[in-house]
Design a protein around this motif. Sequence first.
Motif, PDB file in Angstrom:
ATOM      1  N   PHE A  75       0.578  -1.014   0.104  1.00 28.51           N
ATOM      2  CA  PHE A  75      -0.057  -0.030  -0.126  1.00 28.51           C
ATOM      3  C   PHE A  75       0.985   1.335  -0.165  1.00 28.51           C
ATOM      4  O   PHE A  75       0.523   2.291  -0.372  1.00 28.51           O
ATOM      5  N   PHE A  76       1.831   1.300   0.766  1.00 25.35           N
ATOM      6  CA  PHE A  76       2.620   2.580   0.978  1.00 25.35           C
ATOM      7  C   PHE A  76       4.148   2.569   0.396  1.00 25.35           C
ATOM      8  O   PHE A  76       4.667   3.642   0.329  1.00 25.35           O
ATOM      9  N   LYS A  77       4.698   1.619  -0.102  1.00 23.87           N
ATOM     10  CA  LYS A  77       6.030   1.529  -0.667  1.00 23.87           C
ATOM     11  C   LYS A  77       5.977   0.933  -1.989  1.00 23.87           C
ATOM     12  O   LYS A  77       7.044   1.106  -2.900  1.00 23.87           O
ATOM     13  N   GLY A  78       5.087   0.067  -2.319  1.00 24.29           N
ATOM     14  CA  GLY A  78       5.002  -0.459  -3.833  1.00 24.29           C
ATOM     15  C   GLY A  78       3.915  -0.160  -4.419  1.00 24.29           C
ATOM     16  O   GLY A  78       2.845   0.453  -4.237  1.00 24.29           O
ATOM     17  N   LYS A  79       3.365  -1.382  -5.206  1.00 20.29           N
ATOM     18  CA  LYS A  79       2.063  -1.365  -5.668  1.00 20.29           C
ATOM     19  C   LYS A  79       1.455  -2.904  -5.907  1.00 20.29           C
ATOM     20  O   LYS A  79       2.303  -3.840  -5.962  1.00 20.29           O
ATOM     21  N   LEU A  80       0.262  -2.756  -5.622  1.00 19.59           N
ATOM     22  CA  LEU A  80      -0.226  -4.279  -5.738  1.00 19.59           C
ATOM     23  C   LEU A  80      -1.187  -4.505  -7.117  1.00 19.59           C
ATOM     24  O   LEU A  80      -2.162  -3.465  -7.530  1.00 19.59           O
ATOM     25  N   GLU A  81      -1.154  -5.609  -7.632  1.00 21.61           N
ATOM     26  CA  GLU A  81      -2.262  -5.704  -8.781  1.00 21.61           C
ATOM     27  C   GLU A  81      -2.472  -7.213  -9.300  1.00 21.61           C
ATOM     28  O   GLU A  81      -1.356  -8.085  -8.876  1.00 21.61           O
ATOM     29  N   PHE A  82      -3.422  -7.541  -9.650  1.00 21.73           N
ATOM     30  CA  PHE A  82      -3.796  -8.925 -10.034  1.00 21.73           C
ATOM     31  C   PHE A  82      -3.064  -9.359 -11.483  1.00 21.73           C
ATOM     32  O   PHE A  82      -3.351  -8.305 -12.242  1.00 21.73           O
ATOM     33  N   GLN A  83      -2.340 -10.295 -11.659  1.00 20.69           N
ATOM     34  CA  GLN A  83      -2.020 -10.609 -12.915  1.00 20.69           C
ATOM     35  C   GLN A  83      -2.257 -12.002 -13.240  1.00 20.69           C
ATOM     36  O   GLN A  83      -2.744 -12.777 -12.358  1.00 20.69           O
ATOM     37  N   LYS A  84      -2.530 -12.379 -14.552  1.00 20.90           N
ATOM     38  CA  LYS A  84      -2.491 -13.749 -15.019  1.00 20.90           C
ATOM     39  C   LYS A  84      -1.509 -14.703 -14.365  1.00 20.90           C
ATOM     40  O   LYS A  84      -0.293 -14.439 -14.436  1.00 20.90           O
ATOM     41  N   VAL A  85      -1.746 -15.898 -14.094  1.00 22.37           N
ATOM     42  CA  VAL A  85      -0.888 -16.921 -13.403  1.00 22.37           C
ATOM     43  C   VAL A  85      -0.046 -17.352 -14.646  1.00 22.37           C
ATOM     44  O   VAL A  85      -0.602 -17.575 -15.649  1.00 22.37           O
ATOM     45  N   LEU A  86       1.307 -17.440 -14.716  1.00 23.48           N
ATOM     46  CA  LEU A  86       2.050 -17.700 -15.609  1.00 23.48           C
ATOM     47  C   LEU A  86       1.994 -19.189 -16.047  1.00 23.48           C
ATOM     48  O   LEU A  86       2.262 -19.627 -17.215  1.00 23.48           O
ATOM     49  N   ASN A  87       1.833 -19.916 -14.925  1.00 30.39           N
ATOM     50  CA  ASN A  87       2.032 -21.402 -14.986  1.00 30.39           C
ATOM     51  C   ASN A  87       0.842 -21.964 -14.340  1.00 30.39           C
ATOM     52  O   ASN A  87       0.986 -22.855 -13.206  1.00 30.39           O
ATOM     53  N   PRO A  88      -0.492 -21.880 -14.831  1.00 26.85           N
ATOM     54  CA  PRO A  88      -1.660 -22.599 -13.995  1.00 26.85           C
ATOM     55  C   PRO A  88      -1.731 -24.069 -13.951  1.00 26.85           C
ATOM     56  O   PRO A  88      -2.076 -24.553 -12.989  1.00 26.85           O
ATOM     57  N   GLU A  89      -1.100 -24.772 -14.861  1.00 21.84           N
ATOM     58  CA  GLU A  89      -0.978 -26.167 -14.830  1.00 21.84           C
ATOM     59  C   GLU A  89       0.029 -26.698 -13.700  1.00 21.84           C
ATOM     60  O   GLU A  89      -0.390 -27.612 -13.119  1.00 21.84           O
ATOM     61  N   ALA A  90       0.889 -25.812 -13.399  1.00 22.32           N
ATOM     62  CA  ALA A  90       1.661 -26.335 -12.171  1.00 22.32           C
ATOM     63  C   ALA A  90       1.033 -26.067 -10.891  1.00 22.32           C
ATOM     64  O   ALA A  90       1.236 -27.000 -10.175  1.00 22.32           O
ATOM     65  N   MET A  91       0.516 -25.090 -10.885  1.00 25.15           N
ATOM     66  CA  MET A  91      -0.674 -24.724  -9.743  1.00 25.15           C
ATOM     67  C   MET A  91      -1.600 -25.872  -9.641  1.00 25.15           C
ATOM     68  O   MET A  91      -1.893 -26.469  -8.320  1.00 25.15           O
ATOM     69  N   HIS A  92      -2.000 -26.363 -10.585  1.00 25.92           N
ATOM     70  CA  HIS A  92      -3.164 -27.467 -10.684  1.00 25.92           C
ATOM     71  C   HIS A  92      -2.329 -28.719 -10.266  1.00 25.92           C
ATOM     72  O   HIS A  92      -3.064 -29.667  -9.199  1.00 25.92           O
TER      73      HIS A  92
END
Length: 341
Positions: free
Chosen positions: A163-180
């Motif tokens: 919130f105060f030193k960087g930035k937050l944002e949602f991005q597409k998962v690079l490797n959804p198959e690995a997460m699965h």
Amino acid sequence: MRIGSNPEKENKLIQLENYHRVIVPVYIPHFEGYFEHSFDVFKLCLESLLKTVHKKTRISIYNNNCHPLVKKYIDDQFEDSIYIDQVFHSKENLGKINAILSVSKGNLEPLITITDADVLFQQGWQYAIEEVFINFPEAGMVSPVPSSKVVTNNTASTWFYGFFKGKLEFQKVLNPEAMHLFDLSLGNNKRMYDQIHLENYLVLKNKNNSGEAVVGCGHFVATLKRDVLDLGSKHPTLIKIDGGVEEDYIDIPNDGLGYLRLATKENFAYHIGNKTEPWMLDLVSSLIPESSNGIAINKISDIKIGYFYRKIGKLLLRIMSNKKTRYLFFKKFGLKNPSNY
């Protein structure tokens, strides 16, 4: 009676030649039932680790009262590999955390990777993790396996930073198959990740946008600044595994020190479970032995989020626990359907 003077008194300072230690606790008491294929899994784990570590790495294996054949294999690997410089044998299973703490206390490396004995390491995992530590001096815990469901788990310091030193944002998962595949490896009847979790994760950027990392991480494999283990080792635990023991000894100390809890965006390791599959054998066979000397360790600074700012981070987490405010924040960070996350 003592004759003469111990020559080490003239050479009493320890010269640290390596900066990254990997600790592998292993418990394979027999080869039946749950443990039927665990020895094969451990062999794959160790082979992938030995192929992918850089030259400034040393490995400690803690044998938690394993079967004699496993003990012999560990001893043989100790004799054959320059990277395995420590082996500890216990006649009683003292559990994962006690094994980790006993090893970390006797070593000096500033970075310590803790890993279960059923992890497959991919090429470049160390470089990716160490790069996160370089880009985020406040990082204290970094995993080579991203997760999209631990954004609020002991991450007060991380949220303050976002919130105060960087930035937050949602991005597409690079490797959804690995997460699965990780989800499948847990063997649970109910899947951990819904489709939206396989598609999006929350990413933290630093102030100059030179570094990015996923918010939060698990601890089946993670690299820690040794301060985290020092703080978490004030007393042993009577719990071998589960029961929140890893949270008490790793996650809470990391956040309490004012460190960020992060993961690499790309997947650099796999949780195998207790049975091998053909793709795992192919992955390990394709690995090329690492030949680099790692990084210049002075590139990694040590900065902590202060006590007052951690309080603000805890307040943010409390606000995030409300579904309505969580929806608004996640929408602000770029998530299209926050109600399903």
